[in-house]
Design a protein around this motif. Structure first.
Motif, short mmCIF file in Angstrom:
data_model
loop_
_atom_site.label_atom_id
_atom_site.label_comp_id
_atom_site.label_asym_id
_atom_site.label_seq_id
_atom_site.Cartn_x
_atom_site.Cartn_y
_atom_site.Cartn_z
N ILE A 233 -4.83 9.59 -20.33
CA ILE A 233 -4.44 9.24 -18.98
C ILE A 233 -2.97 8.83 -18.99
CG2 ILE A 233 -4.86 7.67 -17.03
CD1 ILE A 233 -7.69 7.24 -18.09
N LEU A 234 -2.17 9.46 -18.16
CA LEU A 234 -0.77 9.05 -17.99
C LEU A 234 -0.63 8.52 -16.57
CD1 LEU A 234 1.05 12.21 -19.43
CD2 LEU A 234 0.59 10.08 -20.63
N ILE A 235 -0.09 7.34 -16.46
CA ILE A 235 0.10 6.75 -15.13
C ILE A 235 1.55 6.32 -14.99
CG2 ILE A 235 -0.51 4.81 -13.62
CD1 ILE A 235 -3.29 4.88 -14.94
N ARG A 236 2.17 6.79 -13.93
CA ARG A 236 3.57 6.45 -13.72
C ARG A 236 3.72 5.77 -12.37
NH1 ARG A 236 7.97 11.14 -13.08
NH2 ARG A 236 9.70 9.89 -12.36
N ASP A 237 4.42 4.64 -12.35
CA ASP A 237 4.64 3.96 -11.08
C ASP A 237 6.07 3.45 -11.00
OD1 ASP A 237 3.37 1.63 -12.97
OD2 ASP A 237 4.77 0.78 -11.51
N ARG A 238 6.49 3.13 -9.80
CA ARG A 238 7.84 2.64 -9.59
C ARG A 238 7.87 1.15 -9.28
NH1 ARG A 238 11.64 6.09 -9.83
NH2 ARG A 238 11.41 8.29 -9.35
N GLY A 239 6.80 0.46 -9.62
CA GLY A 239 6.77 -0.98 -9.40
C GLY A 239 7.62 -1.68 -10.44
N PRO A 240 7.69 -3.03 -10.34
CA PRO A 240 8.45 -3.79 -11.34
C PRO A 240 7.87 -3.58 -12.74
CG PRO A 240 7.52 -5.23 -9.64
CD PRO A 240 7.00 -3.87 -9.37
N SER A 241 8.68 -3.86 -13.75
CA SER A 241 8.17 -3.65 -15.10
C SER A 241 7.08 -4.68 -15.40
CB SER A 241 9.30 -3.75 -16.12
OG SER A 241 9.81 -5.06 -16.11
N TYR A 242 6.18 -4.32 -16.24
CA TYR A 242 5.13 -5.24 -16.66
C TYR A 242 4.90 -5.05 -18.14
CZ TYR A 242 2.01 -1.13 -16.22
OH TYR A 242 1.42 0.10 -16.32
N ARG A 243 4.12 -5.91 -18.72
CA ARG A 243 3.81 -5.71 -20.13
C ARG A 243 2.30 -5.66 -20.34
NH1 ARG A 243 2.51 -10.76 -21.81
NH2 ARG A 243 2.26 -10.09 -23.96
N VAL A 244 1.95 -4.98 -21.38
CA VAL A 244 0.53 -4.86 -21.71
C VAL A 244 0.17 -6.03 -22.62
CG1 VAL A 244 -1.20 -3.45 -22.87
CG2 VAL A 244 0.57 -2.35 -21.51
N PRO A 245 -0.78 -6.86 -22.22
CA PRO A 245 -1.16 -7.96 -23.11
C PRO A 245 -1.73 -7.43 -24.42
CG PRO A 245 -2.21 -8.17 -20.95
CD PRO A 245 -1.58 -6.81 -21.01
N GLU A 246 -1.57 -8.20 -25.47
CA GLU A 246 -2.12 -7.77 -26.76
C GLU A 246 -3.63 -7.67 -26.70
OE1 GLU A 246 -0.99 -9.93 -30.31
OE2 GLU A 246 1.06 -10.01 -29.52
N ALA A 247 -4.12 -6.72 -27.48
CA ALA A 247 -5.57 -6.56 -27.50
C ALA A 247 -6.22 -7.78 -28.13
CB ALA A 247 -5.91 -5.31 -28.31
N LYS A 248 -7.23 -8.30 -27.46
CA LYS A 248 -8.01 -9.36 -28.09
C LYS A 248 -9.47 -9.17 -27.72
CE LYS A 248 -6.84 -12.84 -24.57
NZ LYS A 248 -7.70 -13.15 -23.62
N LYS B 143 0.79 -1.24 0.00
CA LYS B 143 0.00 0.00 0.00
C LYS B 143 0.82 1.28 0.00
CE LYS B 143 -4.31 -1.86 1.55
NZ LYS B 143 -5.21 -2.16 2.59
N ASP B 144 2.15 1.17 0.00
CA ASP B 144 2.91 2.42 0.11
C ASP B 144 3.63 2.81 -1.18
OD1 ASP B 144 4.65 0.39 0.16
OD2 ASP B 144 5.85 1.10 1.86
N GLY B 145 3.23 2.20 -2.29
CA GLY B 145 3.82 2.59 -3.57
C GLY B 145 3.21 3.89 -4.06
N ASP B 146 4.02 4.71 -4.72
CA ASP B 146 3.48 5.95 -5.27
C ASP B 146 3.03 5.74 -6.72
OD1 ASP B 146 3.79 7.61 -3.09
OD2 ASP B 146 5.87 8.08 -3.59
N ILE B 147 1.92 6.33 -7.04
CA ILE B 147 1.42 6.31 -8.42
C ILE B 147 1.10 7.76 -8.81
CG2 ILE B 147 -0.30 5.39 -10.03
CD1 ILE B 147 -0.89 3.20 -8.01
N ALA B 148 1.72 8.21 -9.88
CA ALA B 148 1.42 9.57 -10.36
C ALA B 148 0.43 9.47 -11.51
CB ALA B 148 2.70 10.25 -10.82
N ILE B 149 -0.60 10.27 -11.43
CA ILE B 149 -1.65 10.25 -12.46
C ILE B 149 -1.79 11.64 -13.05
CG2 ILE B 149 -4.12 9.87 -12.92
CD1 ILE B 149 -3.37 8.39 -9.87
#
Lengths: 115, 157
Positions: free
Chosen positions: B93-108, B76-82
């Motif tokens: 919408i721009l969202i920035r976070d300092r969590g681990p990298s992730y990927r966006v699944p392909e659109a289906k 609960k203590d991660g920062d998210i900038a919106i």
């Protein structure tokens, strides 16, 4: 989580009194609904008339409740607001639920069958 | 020492009708609810149609919940900038976070689930599908140990 229940013979209407069925509420919602389901034997109609926002966690929670009740029990959802209805339709999950225009339909339907 | 997450600038295109929301929130699900409610109210006040309001709120909620659940793993203590801007034509919408990298699944596209086995019905995994379905462009990049997610939705006039 706030909800009220209304018992009509074989039909238990569970009316959610929250405006948002989202990630913040989904775990509590599932727990409360499972408890209600386990304590009753009737058909359950979940009335979502007050819910004006539902996200994917909320949708997942409603699916979980249906799965918890199993094939033997009847579970229906009713009174979907346009935003909630849209999430069911976009994800195609509208095809797996019995969806009523209003919870009242479940009671009236039951009376007609009995009558 | 963690560098403080600063809210990047979103340049409004001028005019009173542009809604701009710049926030830094903690990675907490109830905070997301509050922000989505605020967006809902502000879009309605500005005369956006109900379905535009609803779609925008779902996109924001799904994007933020994804960061919280999968990025910050419900810490609960991660920062998210919106940074959000909305005009009559477009939502960004721009969202920035300092969590681990992730990927966006392909659109289906969503397909009708099989109903013969109740236990197999999905209880999750709808989030990205909803974002792709409701928005027009989704971009993600990783820079300076941060994820930058950018989502655009063009409102049908």
């Amino acid at each position: 989580m706030e909800f009220e229940t209304e018992n009509h013979n074989e039909v238990l209407i569970v009316r959610l009194l929250e405006p948002r069925l989202d990630a913040a509420l989904s775990v509590r919602f599932k727990e409360a609904m499972r408890e209600v389901a386990d304590e009753s034997t009737e058909e359950i109609v979940l009335d979502l008339a007050n819910v004006t926002f539902m996200d994917s966690s909320g949708l997942g929670a409603v699916v979980a409740v249906m799965k918890h009740m199993g094939r033997e029990r009847v579970f229906k959802i009713a009174s979907l607001t346009p935003a909630v209805d849209k999430v069911f339709k976009l994800t195609r999950m509208d095809s797996v639920f019995q969806i009523l225009e209003s919870a009242q339909d479940a009671i009236e339907g039951g009376l007609q069958e009995a009558g | 020492m963690t560098e403080k997450l600063a809210a990047p600038d979103v340049k409004a295109n001028g005019g009173d009708e542009t809604l701009v929301l710049n926030r830094i929130i903690k990675s907490c699900q109830s905070t997301v609810g509050d922000l989505v409610s605020e967006l809902d109210g502000k879009l309605r006040t500005r005369g956006f149609a109900s379905d535009q309001v609803g779609d925008s709120c779902v996109i924001l909620a799904e994007a933020l919940n994804n960061v919280i659940e999968h990025g910050y793993q419900l810490e609960k203590d991660g920062d998210i900038a919106i940074n959000l801007s909305a005009t009559k034509e477009c939502l960004q919408i721009l969202i920035r976070d300092r969590g681990p990298s992730y990927r966006v699944p392909e659109a289906k596209t969503f397909t009708e689930p099989a109903t013969d086995d109740l236990e197999q019905l999905p209880e999750g995994g709808f989030g990205w599908g909803l974002i792709h379905t409701l928005s027009d462009k989704v971009e993600l990049r990783r820079k300076n140990d941060s994820n930058y997610l950018k989502i655009n939705k063009f409102y049908q006039m």
